[in-house]
Design a protein around this motif. Structure first.
Motif, mmCIF file in Angstrom:
data_model
loop_
_atom_site.group_PDB
_atom_site.id
_atom_site.type_symbol
_atom_site.label_atom_id
_atom_site.label_comp_id
_atom_site.label_asym_id
_atom_site.label_seq_id
_atom_site.Cartn_x
_atom_site.Cartn_y
_atom_site.Cartn_z
ATOM 1 N N ILE A 1 0.870 -1.182 0.000
ATOM 2 C CA ILE A 1 0.000 0.000 0.000
ATOM 3 C C ILE A 1 0.900 1.224 0.000
ATOM 4 C CG2 ILE A 1 -1.776 1.281 1.227
ATOM 5 C CD1 ILE A 1 -2.681 -1.353 2.454
ATOM 6 N N HIS A 2 0.827 1.996 -1.081
ATOM 7 C CA HIS A 2 1.688 3.169 -1.270
ATOM 8 C C HIS A 2 0.891 4.435 -0.996
ATOM 9 C CE1 HIS A 2 4.843 5.664 -3.189
ATOM 10 N NE2 HIS A 2 3.824 6.365 -3.656
ATOM 11 N N ASN A 3 1.393 5.277 -0.098
ATOM 12 C CA ASN A 3 0.759 6.559 0.189
ATOM 13 C C ASN A 3 1.296 7.607 -0.793
ATOM 14 O OD1 ASN A 3 0.328 9.271 1.453
ATOM 15 N ND2 ASN A 3 -0.603 8.019 3.065
ATOM 16 N N VAL A 4 0.414 8.156 -1.618
ATOM 17 C CA VAL A 4 0.869 9.064 -2.676
ATOM 18 C C VAL A 4 1.289 10.421 -2.131
ATOM 19 C CG1 VAL A 4 -0.542 7.925 -4.428
ATOM 20 C CG2 VAL A 4 -1.500 9.864 -3.158
ATOM 21 N N LYS A 5 0.905 10.739 -0.896
ATOM 22 C CA LYS A 5 1.291 12.025 -0.316
ATOM 23 C C LYS A 5 2.613 11.938 0.434
ATOM 24 C CE LYS A 5 -3.298 14.101 0.047
ATOM 25 N NZ LYS A 5 -4.281 14.792 0.939
ATOM 26 N N THR A 6 2.837 10.819 1.137
ATOM 27 C CA THR A 6 4.056 10.691 1.934
ATOM 28 C C THR A 6 5.082 9.754 1.311
ATOM 29 O OG1 THR A 6 3.216 8.792 3.206
ATOM 30 C CG2 THR A 6 2.648 11.004 3.996
ATOM 31 N N SER A 7 4.681 8.976 0.318
ATOM 32 C CA SER A 7 5.518 7.962 -0.342
ATOM 33 C C SER A 7 5.861 6.797 0.578
ATOM 34 C CB SER A 7 6.820 8.574 -0.894
ATOM 35 O OG SER A 7 6.519 9.512 -1.915
ATOM 36 N N GLN A 8 5.253 6.734 1.758
ATOM 37 C CA GLN A 8 5.482 5.615 2.658
ATOM 38 C C GLN A 8 4.690 4.392 2.180
ATOM 39 O OE1 GLN A 8 4.492 6.999 6.603
ATOM 40 N NE2 GLN A 8 6.481 7.999 6.871
ATOM 41 N N GLU A 9 5.207 3.197 2.468
ATOM 42 C CA GLU A 9 4.573 1.964 2.029
ATOM 43 C C GLU A 9 4.491 0.955 3.168
ATOM 44 O OE1 GLU A 9 5.791 1.963 -2.730
ATOM 45 O OE2 GLU A 9 6.627 0.454 -1.377
ATOM 46 N N ARG A 10 3.470 0.121 3.096
ATOM 47 C CA ARG A 10 3.351 -1.006 4.028
ATOM 48 C C ARG A 10 2.806 -2.199 3.246
ATOM 49 N NH1 ARG A 10 -1.287 2.087 4.997
ATOM 50 N NH2 ARG A 10 -3.255 0.901 5.187
ATOM 51 N N VAL A 11 3.117 -3.397 3.707
ATOM 52 C CA VAL A 11 2.704 -4.613 3.021
ATOM 53 C C VAL A 11 1.200 -4.819 3.204
ATOM 54 C CG1 VAL A 11 3.010 -7.104 2.871
ATOM 55 C CG2 VAL A 11 4.972 -5.635 3.332
ATOM 56 N N LEU A 12 0.515 -5.217 2.134
ATOM 57 C CA LEU A 12 -0.932 -5.432 2.201
ATOM 58 C C LEU A 12 -1.272 -6.633 3.069
ATOM 59 C CD1 LEU A 12 -3.807 -4.716 1.138
ATOM 60 C CD2 LEU A 12 -3.381 -6.327 -0.736
ATOM 61 N N THR A 13 -0.575 -7.752 2.877
ATOM 62 C CA THR A 13 -0.832 -8.980 3.639
ATOM 63 C C THR A 13 0.503 -9.483 4.193
ATOM 64 O OG1 THR A 13 -0.663 -10.268 1.591
ATOM 65 C CG2 THR A 13 -2.859 -9.638 2.309
ATOM 66 N N PRO A 14 0.932 -8.993 5.352
ATOM 67 C CA PRO A 14 2.265 -9.309 5.888
ATOM 68 C C PRO A 14 2.519 -10.789 6.129
ATOM 69 C CG PRO A 14 1.240 -7.484 7.075
ATOM 70 C CD PRO A 14 0.180 -8.073 6.221
ATOM 71 N N SER A 15 1.483 -11.566 6.386
ATOM 72 C CA SER A 15 1.690 -12.970 6.759
ATOM 73 C C SER A 15 1.761 -13.906 5.560
ATOM 74 C CB SER A 15 0.558 -13.429 7.680
ATOM 75 O OG SER A 15 -0.696 -13.344 7.007
ATOM 76 N N ARG A 16 1.645 -13.385 4.342
ATOM 77 C CA ARG A 16 1.616 -14.250 3.165
ATOM 78 C C ARG A 16 2.926 -14.090 2.383
ATOM 79 N NH1 ARG A 16 -3.615 -16.007 2.848
ATOM 80 N NH2 ARG A 16 -3.248 -16.984 0.822
ATOM 81 N N ASN A 17 3.424 -15.232 1.845
ATOM 82 C CA ASN A 17 4.733 -15.228 1.195
ATOM 83 C C ASN A 17 4.706 -15.631 -0.281
ATOM 84 O OD1 ASN A 17 6.102 -14.580 3.649
ATOM 85 N ND2 ASN A 17 5.840 -16.720 4.288
ATOM 86 N N ALA A 18 3.549 -16.054 -0.803
ATOM 87 C CA ALA A 18 3.477 -16.492 -2.198
ATOM 88 C C ALA A 18 3.592 -15.306 -3.152
ATOM 89 C CB ALA A 18 2.157 -17.227 -2.449
ATOM 90 N N LEU A 19 3.847 -15.593 -4.423
ATOM 91 C CA LEU A 19 3.916 -14.560 -5.435
ATOM 92 C C LEU A 19 2.562 -13.884 -5.561
ATOM 93 C CD1 LEU A 19 6.096 -16.821 -6.332
ATOM 94 C CD2 LEU A 19 5.899 -15.762 -8.577
ATOM 95 N N GLN A 20 2.502 -12.586 -5.335
ATOM 96 C CA GLN A 20 1.255 -11.839 -5.449
ATOM 97 C C GLN A 20 1.280 -11.026 -6.740
ATOM 98 O OE1 GLN A 20 1.191 -9.723 -1.675
ATOM 99 N NE2 GLN A 20 -0.054 -11.338 -0.767
ATOM 100 N N LEU A 21 0.186 -11.108 -7.496
ATOM 101 C CA LEU A 21 0.225 -10.602 -8.862
ATOM 102 C C LEU A 21 -0.753 -9.482 -9.158
ATOM 103 C CD1 LEU A 21 0.318 -14.154 -10.470
ATOM 104 C CD2 LEU A 21 2.263 -12.710 -9.896
ATOM 105 N N LEU A 22 -1.917 -9.509 -8.557
ATOM 106 C CA LEU A 22 -2.982 -8.592 -8.949
ATOM 107 C C LEU A 22 -3.815 -8.221 -7.740
ATOM 108 C CD1 LEU A 22 -4.785 -7.311 -11.249
ATOM 109 C CD2 LEU A 22 -6.023 -9.474 -11.294
ATOM 110 N N ALA A 23 -4.308 -6.978 -7.704
ATOM 111 C CA ALA A 23 -5.197 -6.544 -6.630
ATOM 112 C C ALA A 23 -6.248 -5.614 -7.201
ATOM 113 C CB ALA A 23 -4.411 -5.834 -5.531
ATOM 114 N N VAL A 24 -7.507 -5.830 -6.815
ATOM 115 C CA VAL A 24 -8.612 -4.978 -7.249
ATOM 116 C C VAL A 24 -9.472 -4.664 -6.033
ATOM 117 C CG1 VAL A 24 -10.514 -4.668 -8.864
ATOM 118 C CG2 VAL A 24 -8.618 -6.172 -9.476
ATOM 119 N N VAL A 25 -9.672 -3.385 -5.754
ATOM 120 C CA VAL A 25 -10.431 -2.950 -4.586
ATOM 121 C C VAL A 25 -11.918 -2.915 -4.925
ATOM 122 C CG1 VAL A 25 -10.773 -1.076 -2.928
ATOM 123 C CG2 VAL A 25 -8.469 -1.594 -3.775
#
Length: 392
Positions: free
Chosen positions: A114-138
């Motif tokens: 999750i990228h904050n467009v105002k601060t440029s800070q980022e955090r992982v969407l699903t921290p407990s998952r390790n598989a290849l993640q490819l696509l996200a739709v809200v």
């Protein structure tokens, strides 16, 4: 079948990633002269920002006004014009979907952030998952995220999941076919086609319901489906195998053809406008982006070119974003936004000519994101762009 695969490849081909299977996954999972209604608006102060540097975009000087073409809407005041405030560039990420006007889900090295467009800070969407993640739709209400994961052991193993943001609960929707897109039909359901010509609604519990509809020319592949209220739109085929836009409702399963010879379509959230990419097969004529009303009657053409992306409507249905590549140097090239309230098509920048990647609006239509693969220093790089429009 070749026509279907060619159409799918144009709209869903994506740049190569680090992981050897990721390119294959992306190619399959996600999804390619102004006339009549076109009137070109004002592009003011548009620039590409990266590492503190600014470069004039589209060959325009800041504040320069473009030629206004035809139509009464061209006499609107400048205050009604769509004006670009800035274009930010994010390197080595794929912009996916907006959680809010401040937060954008991006994919970086096969993980969703999750990228904050105002601060440029980022955090992982699903921290407990390790598989290849490819696509996200809200989801439309910003309460859930559909995302996919791939497997390093098999390039055919693509799993879908629904994340509930408030609780971080993850629900599996099972294995997905890599030739079919999955999108939100409403805030409580995903919708997707299948390789054997079926259409499924998937609830928040992960359970799929097969929809009943009557299509005399039903094909073995339904790649793109959209649901607006109780109406279902999908890309079908006529008796000759050419693509058409079909529609049926949950109450009346008999299919009606809305438009013929289409390459792609996008229905506005209220269902009153449909953007189609129309192309004449076996000719050198360019494709055209045409706006239809809900009955399929043409309202006008808003762009044309050799290759163009699927249109993307803002949540209020007033704006349509699309990008064009044209072999003609004097033709339309770059990212454009058509505004139904003014009847104008505004060129945003020629730096973005990616016809095979999605363009996504933020919830309030203040921001627009998309990505493309660029060549820089002899290397192919992923590049995402965030366009910010001035408030009226």
């Amino acid at each position: 079948m070749n026509k279907k695969l060619d159409s799918y490849g144009q709209k869903n081909g994506l740049p190569q990633l680090e992981h050897p299977y990721a390119c294959f996954f992306r190619h399959k999972v996600i999804g390619l002269l102004m006339t009549g209604l076109i009137a070109v608006g004002l592009l003011s102060g548009c620039s590409i920002k990266s590492a503190g540097e600014t470069h004039p975009s589209s060959g325009m000087k800041p504040g320069q006004k473009l030629t206004v073409i035809d139509m009464d809407a061209a006499r609107q005041q400048v205050s009604d014009e769509l004006v670009v405030q800035s274009i930010d560039r994010l390197g080595d990420v794929y912009a996916r979907s907006w959680l809010s006007d401040e937060e954008l889900i991006v994919e970086r090295r096969n993980q969703l952030w999750i990228h904050n467009v105002k601060t440029s800070q980022e955090r992982v969407l699903t921290p407990s998952r390790n598989a290849l993640q490819l696509l996200a739709v809200v989801s439309p209400d910003q309460r859930h995220v559909f995302f996919t994961e791939g497997s390093a052991s098999s390039k055919y193993d693509i799993q879908g999941y629904i994340l509930e943001l408030s609780s971080s609960k993850v629900t599996s929707v099972g294995q997905l076919d890599m030739t079919n897109e999955v999108s939100w039909g409403d805030e409580n359901h995903l919708i997707t086609g299948t390789p054997d010509g079926k259409i499924h609604l998937i609830g928040l519990d992960g359970k799929a319901e097969q929809l009943s509809f009557q299509d005399p020319n039903r094909s073995e592949l339904i790649a793109h489906v959209e649901k607006v209220s109780n109406a279902i739109f999908y890309t079908g085929h006529d008796k000759q195998g050419y693509p058409v836009l079909n529609r049926f409702t949950l109450n009346h399963p008999q299919v009606v053809t809305v438009a013929e010879r289409i390459m792609s379509f996008a229905v506005s959230p209220d269902g009153k406008s449909i953007a189609i990419e129309k192309r004449k097969w076996n000719t050198s004529e360019p494709a055209r982006m045409i706006i239809l009303d809900e009955q399929g009657k043409e309202k006008g053409s808003v762009g044309q070119g050799t290759l163009m992306s699927r249109g993307s409507w803002s949540s209020d249905g007033t704006k349509l974003a699309f990008s064009i590549y044209d072999e003609d140097q004097q033709g339309m090239r770059g990212l454009y936004v058509f505004d139904q309230s003014t009847g104008k098509t505004t060129p945003v920048t020629t730096d973005i000519q990616s016809y095979d990647s999605p363009t996504v609006w933020s919830p309030s239509a203040r921001f627009l994101s998309m990505y493309q693969n660029i060549s820089e220093g002899g290397k192919q790089l992923n590049q995402s762009y965030i366009v910010e429009f001035k408030k009226k």
